[in-house]
Design a protein around this motif. Structure first.
Motif, PDB file in Angstrom:
ATOM      1  N   MET A 158       0.817  -1.217   0.000  1.00  0.00           N
ATOM      2  CA  MET A 158       0.000   0.000   0.000  1.00  0.00           C
ATOM      3  C   MET A 158       0.849   1.265   0.000  1.00  0.00           C
ATOM      4  SD  MET A 158      -3.116   0.927  -0.207  1.00  0.00           S
ATOM      5  CE  MET A 158      -3.777  -0.719   0.007  1.00  0.00           C
ATOM      6  N   ALA A 159       2.174   1.119   0.132  1.00  0.00           N
ATOM      7  CA  ALA A 159       3.034   2.303   0.230  1.00  0.00           C
ATOM      8  C   ALA A 159       2.936   3.183  -1.005  1.00  0.00           C
ATOM      9  CB  ALA A 159       4.481   1.866   0.479  1.00  0.00           C
ATOM     10  N   ALA A 160       2.917   2.559  -2.199  1.00  0.00           N
ATOM     11  CA  ALA A 160       2.876   3.347  -3.431  1.00  0.00           C
ATOM     12  C   ALA A 160       1.589   4.153  -3.516  1.00  0.00           C
ATOM     13  CB  ALA A 160       3.018   2.426  -4.631  1.00  0.00           C
ATOM     14  N   ALA A 161       0.446   3.540  -3.168  1.00  0.00           N
ATOM     15  CA  ALA A 161      -0.830   4.259  -3.219  1.00  0.00           C
ATOM     16  C   ALA A 161      -0.852   5.405  -2.223  1.00  0.00           C
ATOM     17  CB  ALA A 161      -1.979   3.292  -2.956  1.00  0.00           C
ATOM     18  N   ALA A 162      -0.305   5.169  -1.023  1.00  0.00           N
ATOM     19  CA  ALA A 162      -0.264   6.240  -0.024  1.00  0.00           C
ATOM     20  C   ALA A 162       0.621   7.388  -0.488  1.00  0.00           C
ATOM     21  CB  ALA A 162       0.235   5.675   1.307  1.00  0.00           C
ATOM     22  N   GLU A 163       1.763   7.045  -1.063  1.00  0.00           N
ATOM     23  CA  GLU A 163       2.670   8.092  -1.542  1.00  0.00           C
ATOM     24  C   GLU A 163       2.043   8.884  -2.672  1.00  0.00           C
ATOM     25  OE1 GLU A 163       7.232   8.476  -3.327  1.00  0.00           O
ATOM     26  OE2 GLU A 163       6.432   6.531  -2.692  1.00  0.00           O
ATOM     27  N   ALA A 164       1.346   8.210  -3.563  1.00  0.00           N
ATOM     28  CA  ALA A 164       0.701   8.901  -4.682  1.00  0.00           C
ATOM     29  C   ALA A 164      -0.358   9.881  -4.205  1.00  0.00           C
ATOM     30  CB  ALA A 164       0.090   7.877  -5.629  1.00  0.00           C
ATOM     31  N   ASN A 165      -0.974   9.615  -3.056  1.00  0.00           N
ATOM     32  CA  ASN A 165      -2.008  10.503  -2.512  1.00  0.00           C
ATOM     33  C   ASN A 165      -1.447  11.497  -1.503  1.00  0.00           C
ATOM     34  OD1 ASN A 165      -4.970   9.518  -3.346  1.00  0.00           O
ATOM     35  ND2 ASN A 165      -3.653   7.714  -3.160  1.00  0.00           N
ATOM     36  N   GLY A 166      -0.131  11.527  -1.344  1.00  0.00           N
ATOM     37  CA  GLY A 166       0.480  12.473  -0.422  1.00  0.00           C
ATOM     38  C   GLY A 166       0.214  12.144   1.027  1.00  0.00           C
ATOM     39  N   ILE A 167       0.143  10.854   1.361  1.00  0.00           N
ATOM     40  CA  ILE A 167      -0.173  10.408   2.722  1.00  0.00           C
ATOM     41  C   ILE A 167       1.061   9.717   3.301  1.00  0.00           C
ATOM     42  CG2 ILE A 167      -1.673   8.941   4.119  1.00  0.00           C
ATOM     43  CD1 ILE A 167      -3.765   9.179   1.871  1.00  0.00           C
ATOM     44  N   GLU A 168       1.368  10.029   4.539  1.00  0.00           N
ATOM     45  CA  GLU A 168       2.476   9.384   5.229  1.00  0.00           C
ATOM     46  C   GLU A 168       1.978   8.054   5.812  1.00  0.00           C
ATOM     47  OE1 GLU A 168       5.390   9.953   9.135  1.00  0.00           O
ATOM     48  OE2 GLU A 168       3.983  11.541   8.562  1.00  0.00           O
ATOM     49  N   LEU A 169       2.654   6.972   5.441  1.00  0.00           N
ATOM     50  CA  LEU A 169       2.302   5.638   5.915  1.00  0.00           C
ATOM     51  C   LEU A 169       3.478   5.062   6.684  1.00  0.00           C
ATOM     52  CD1 LEU A 169       0.485   3.117   6.034  1.00  0.00           C
ATOM     53  CD2 LEU A 169       1.394   2.448   3.798  1.00  0.00           C
ATOM     54  N   ARG A 170       3.264   4.723   7.930  1.00  0.00           N
ATOM     55  CA  ARG A 170       4.342   4.156   8.721  1.00  0.00           C
ATOM     56  C   ARG A 170       3.797   2.996   9.554  1.00  0.00           C
ATOM     57  NH1 ARG A 170       5.357   9.015  13.163  1.00  0.00           N
ATOM     58  NH2 ARG A 170       3.309   8.925  14.168  1.00  0.00           N
ATOM     59  N   SER A 171       4.734   2.144   9.978  1.00  0.00           N
ATOM     60  CA  SER A 171       4.335   0.965  10.745  1.00  0.00           C
ATOM     61  C   SER A 171       5.222   0.819  11.965  1.00  0.00           C
ATOM     62  CB  SER A 171       4.422  -0.300   9.884  1.00  0.00           C
ATOM     63  OG  SER A 171       5.744  -0.516   9.435  1.00  0.00           O
ATOM     64  N   ILE A 172       4.650   0.296  13.038  1.00  0.00           N
ATOM     65  CA  ILE A 172       5.363  -0.008  14.284  1.00  0.00           C
ATOM     66  C   ILE A 172       5.047  -1.452  14.620  1.00  0.00           C
ATOM     67  CG2 ILE A 172       5.660   0.576  16.709  1.00  0.00           C
ATOM     68  CD1 ILE A 172       4.610   3.380  16.058  1.00  0.00           C
ATOM     69  N   ILE A 173       6.086  -2.303  14.622  1.00  0.00           N
ATOM     70  CA  ILE A 173       5.886  -3.744  14.831  1.00  0.00           C
ATOM     71  C   ILE A 173       6.627  -4.178  16.079  1.00  0.00           C
ATOM     72  CG2 ILE A 173       6.249  -6.039  13.862  1.00  0.00           C
ATOM     73  CD1 ILE A 173       5.957  -4.841  11.100  1.00  0.00           C
ATOM     74  N   ASP A 174       5.906  -4.762  17.000  1.00  0.00           N
ATOM     75  CA  ASP A 174       6.476  -5.265  18.248  1.00  0.00           C
ATOM     76  C   ASP A 174       7.271  -6.542  17.944  1.00  0.00           C
ATOM     77  OD1 ASP A 174       7.066  -6.174  20.762  1.00  0.00           O
ATOM     78  OD2 ASP A 174       5.020  -5.999  21.546  1.00  0.00           O
ATOM     79  N   PRO A 175       8.572  -6.580  18.286  1.00  0.00           N
ATOM     80  CA  PRO A 175       9.365  -7.797  18.004  1.00  0.00           C
ATOM     81  C   PRO A 175       8.915  -9.010  18.811  1.00  0.00           C
ATOM     82  CG  PRO A 175      10.613  -6.231  19.330  1.00  0.00           C
ATOM     83  CD  PRO A 175       9.381  -5.514  18.888  1.00  0.00           C
ATOM     84  N   ARG A 176       8.092  -8.806  19.843  1.00  0.00           N
ATOM     85  CA  ARG A 176       7.631  -9.929  20.653  1.00  0.00           C
ATOM     86  C   ARG A 176       6.484 -10.700  19.991  1.00  0.00           C
ATOM     87  NH1 ARG A 176       5.559  -7.805  25.975  1.00  0.00           N
ATOM     88  NH2 ARG A 176       4.614  -6.300  24.521  1.00  0.00           N
TER      89      ARG A 176
END
Length: 607
Positions: A310-328
């Motif tokens: 989904m990163a490409a679609a978010a970038e094309a719409n000028g939206i910041e997309l980020r993720s936070i993943i718990d290593p546990r």
């Protein structure tokens, strides 16, 4: 219709009438029983009276016979006396027996029995004491009191029975009069009760009918809106495909324009395929046939892949997309494809309703015995009154700003069902309009995934469309393509040639059988729905030929627009080795062909 109203109507129309009829039947049966008791009592009284009269006559006859014997001292008169004495004894015994079961005769019966006993004893001693004619007067004086006592007892019994019969007749007349008004009054009460209940429920029935009518109208409106939405969503990508295809067919050879046009056609076709997949998934959900391919799944890898897709679609719409993943976060038991589908729906929904400059955050964390996936955005948000309806099917918010971004209203419904099938829950929170939204998915963690044995299905699933250069090659393979649609055949022929295969084209089942007598291809790709002999008949004929001639196994791949479970069963039952659903992904088709060809080649090499 509400259960309470159904119960009321059931009582009014089905239960109350039989109950009223049963009550009337009970009253009539009771009356008949009383009539029978009165008849039995009357017959009993008549019988007692008759026996009492007979006993009284026998006693008098015995007394007269004894008087005659005292006067005449004739042995014949003595014999006649004894006969009358026995007859009177039997009559008295019969009288006593007939009155034993009547409590009302108990007192008189006891007196009669005692008097009878004294009279019999006196009468039986009398012949022995008699010294006629000298002692006649003395003997008569001795037997007269017990005889009178017995006769008085019999008279008292007769009077009692006569009084009882008169009282019974009077009661019978009174109860008959009571029944004459009780039955019609009971019927009238039952009728009034039914009328009252019907009248009382009539208003509720009318209101329920109006509610059902309104629900039906809303359902029809929702269905019409859904059809309009489906038409809109399908026409948009189709419009792009038609415009760009006609532009490219116009003869212009601008390479840049051709590249942009082909990319647009590819994206529109994928969007249209996704809409169709959503509709099919929803149909499976409605029929309860959506199944999970459970296996140990790395949820963090699923989330990373979804965010990257989904990163490409978010970038094309000028939206910041980020993720936070718990290593546990550890392995869970789930269907990675369905979980990725759920995440993709949540992310695409967030991108759709988040304006340029907004932010979308995906957070995956482990909390005690479950994992929690939260997709939050700073988009248009949801009004508090609409939050309970977010996961309803065919539901779309009515905000004007969303008018150009509506979907079919199935994405979140599918997400909720997929999460529920994994034993999880999903909730949505929003501060209101223009305040964003947070979708939170909670999935359980297994106690242990070490003992979970799983063998993945050999049928591949391709979720992206790679370039032809990265698709598995089919170099050196001779593939027969069977389809009555010439344009579809030419397209498949072109794709197979670009992958290095040597295609052989047949425009129908009969032509395919003819070509099979001339060629021995490595595999056959056949359409199912063809005029005349369809693909299923073709597969059966090929398998029958193989059994008759002992020839090797020809790999068959079905190509069809029918993707239901029962369609797959028919395909494999006919003899196909694999099944590809239209629209065809070249990478998936190539992978399927390679998978069905390799086992036959291995067997041939071993031989």
């Amino acid at each position: 219709m509400q259960p309470e109203l159904v119960k009321k109507r059931l009582f009014t129309s089905v239960i109350s009438a039989p109950v009223a009829l049963a009550l009337l039947t009970v009253v009539l049966l009771w009356h008949l029983r009383v009539e029978r008791l009165y008849a039995d009592r009357f017959n009993q009284t008549e019988h007692v009276l008759h026996e009492a009269q007979s006993a009284r006559s026998a006693v008098l006859a015995a007394h007269s016979a004894y008087q005659k014997y005292l006067i005449s001292a004739d042995p014949a008169d003595l014999a006649a006396f004894k006969r009358t004495l026995e007859s009177s004894g039997r009559s008295l015994m019969t009288l006593v027996s007939s009155s034993l079961h009547d409590p009302s005769d108990a007192k008189d019966l006891a007196a009669t029995a005692a008097a009878r006993q004294r009279w019999l004893e006196a009468m039986r001693r009398a012949p022995e004491e008699a010294q006629p004619p000298a002692a006649a007067k003395a003997i008569l004086a001795a037997i007269t009191p017990p005889t009178s006592s017995l006769l008085n007892s019999l008279d008292a019994l007769v009077n009692t029975e006569t009084a009882l019969r008169a009282a019974g007749a009077e009661r019978r007349m009174g109860e008959q009069q009571t029944m004459m008004w009780l039955v019609p009054v009971s019927a009238a009460v039952a009728a009034l009760l039914l009328i009252y209940l019907a009248w009382k429920n009539n208003g509720a029935i009318v209101r329920e009918y109006e509610r059902v009518l309104e629900d039906s109208e809303r359902a029809n409106l929702k269905t019409n809106n859904f059809l309009a939405t489906v038409s809109h969503e399908l026409r948009n990508p189709l419009n792009l495909i038609l415009l760009w295809s006609r532009l490219l067919l116009s003869g212009e050879r601008d390479e840049d324009k051709m590249t942009r046009g082909l990319n647009s056609i590819d994206r529109a076709a994928q969007a249209q395929a996704q809409l169709i997949e959503d509709l099919l998934d929803f149909a499976k959900i409605e029929s309860g046939r959506l199944r999970l391919d459970l296996q140990p799944t790395d949820l963090s890898a699923v989330v990373k892949a979804g965010v990257e897709a989904m990163a490409a679609a978010a970038e094309a719409n000028g939206i910041e997309l980020r993720s936070i993943i718990d290593p546990r976060v550890t392995i869970i038991i789930g269907d990675p494809d369905r979980l990725q589908q759920a995440l993709w729906n949540l992310l695409s929904n967030a991108v759709k309703f988040t304006p340029a400059g907004g932010r979308i955050q995906v957070q995956l964390a482990r909390i005690n015995s479950h994992v929690e996936l939260a997709v939050s955005d700073t988009g248009q948000g949801i009004a508090p009154a609409l939050l309970p309806h977010v996961f309803d099917r065919f539901w779309q918010a009515e905000a004007p700003a969303q008018a150009q971004k509506k979907g079919m209203g199935l994405g979140l419904t599918i997400v909720k069902y997929i999460v529920a099938m994994h034993g999880g829950t999903i909730r949505v929170e929003s501060g209101g309009v223009e305040k964003g939204a947070v979708f939170t998915v909670r999935l359980p963690l297994p106690a242990s995934a070490e003992d979970f044995h799983y063998q993945r299905r050999p049928h591949p699933t391709i979720t992206t469309t790679p370039g032809l250069a990265r698709i598995p090659r089919l170099t050196g393979l001779q593939i027969m393509v069977v389809d009555d649609d010439q344009e579809a055949t030419e397209a498949l022929r072109g794709v197979l040639k670009s992958l290095g295969a040597e295609p052989i084209v047949a425009d129908g089942a009969d032509r395919a059988l003819q070509l099979l007598s001339e060629h021995r291809p490595d595999a056959m790709v056949s359409d199912i729905a063809m005029p005349g002999r369809d693909g299923l008949s073709l597969a059966r004929e090929i398998r029958q030929r193989e059994r008759r001639t002992g020839s090797g196994h020809l790999p068959l791949v079905a190509l069809t627009a029918y993707g239901r479970v029962e369609d797959r069963v028919k395909v494999f039952s006919a003899g196909f080795d694999s099944h590809v659903v239209k629209p065809v992904d070249p990478a998936e088709l190539a992978e399927v062909i390679r998978n069905v060809v390799e086992p036959t080649r291995d067997n041939h090499d071993e031989m």
